[in-house]
Write an enzyme that holds these catalytic residues in place. Sequence first.
Site, PDB file in Angstrom:
ATOM      1  N   TYR A   1      -5.692  52.362  21.283  1.00  0.00           N
ATOM      2  CA  TYR A   1      -7.258  51.914  22.297  1.00  0.00           C
ATOM      3  C   TYR A   1      -7.270  52.941  22.638  1.00  0.00           C
ATOM      4  O   TYR A   1      -9.145  53.573  22.530  1.00  0.00           O
ATOM      5  CB  TYR A   1      -7.055  51.535  23.280  1.00  0.00           C
ATOM      6  CG  TYR A   1      -8.096  51.033  24.406  1.00  0.00           C
ATOM      7  CD1 TYR A   1      -8.886  50.115  24.843  1.00  0.00           C
ATOM      8  CD2 TYR A   1      -7.660  51.339  25.258  1.00  0.00           C
ATOM      9  CE1 TYR A   1     -10.026  50.043  24.686  1.00  0.00           C
ATOM     10  CE2 TYR A   1      -8.588  51.465  26.673  1.00  0.00           C
ATOM     11  CZ  TYR A   1     -10.268  50.426  25.802  1.00  0.00           C
ATOM     12  OH  TYR A   1     -11.031  49.679  26.921  1.00  0.00           O
TER      13      TYR A   1
ATOM     14  N   SER B   1     -13.552  54.491  27.522  1.00  0.00           N
ATOM     15  CA  SER B   1     -13.074  54.780  28.420  1.00  0.00           C
ATOM     16  C   SER B   1     -11.775  55.982  29.417  1.00  0.00           C
ATOM     17  O   SER B   1     -11.702  56.545  28.571  1.00  0.00           O
ATOM     18  CB  SER B   1     -11.944  53.592  27.921  1.00  0.00           C
ATOM     19  OG  SER B   1     -10.567  53.451  29.133  1.00  0.00           O
TER      20      SER B   1
END
Length: 242
Positions: free
Chosen positions: A153, A140
């Site tokens: 994350y 990501s």
Amino acid sequence: MTQTPIAFISGASRGIGAAIALRLAAGGYDIWLNYHSSHGPAQSLREQIEAMGRQCTLLPFDVADEAAVTAALEPLLDQAVPYAFIHNAGITRDGLLPMMGRKEWDQVLNTHLTGFFLMGRLISKAMLSKRQGRIIAIASVSGETGQAGQVNYAAAKAGLIGACKSLARELARRNILVNVVSPGLIATEMIKDLPLDKILPLVPLNRVGTVDEVSGVVEFLLSPAAGYITGQVIGVNGGLYM
């Protein structure tokens, strides 16, 4: 008779994972499709893949559960070795670090990183005997730039990038290529609560990306045309991070 190549995709019942499964099935791959608990969407996806004339093996297990990973994959790997392993499984448990619980940290790190370790260890060992294979982790943009509210994350995705670069060096001489695809804002459930009106002006292309734009990059990285690409991070982010 040429054997049909197999692609194993983790976290593939919905979103980016499902798009990758459908594109690779259309491209001639049989699919090993992992998911955690979305039985309905996974079954629907299998029906679509089988309608293309391809095989789809559903593998419902928690990627962070070592016993479950071993029980699901070892019998299959005794019979066949996937050409491709795409690690897409992921979760978010967003929150500011001062208020983040240990559970929210562990869940995210275990799904992304420990899952990659557990599955990648088994599959890469099988690939070594074949002296070929492709491994792709879906990271990501948060793992490249950091993002407020996503310490867990971002750490997990950045860890995947580092793990893949190291693994690429370990496996290159055996003709096993390891790369990362790093999406930005993609039209999936994960962005439904984001303030897009504030975020999109930061994206040079000024739009959200599609799951097909991500799956297309994955398909390319599995192709012969990508035979000299390993240890790379390919951004699919509309220019959000350069």
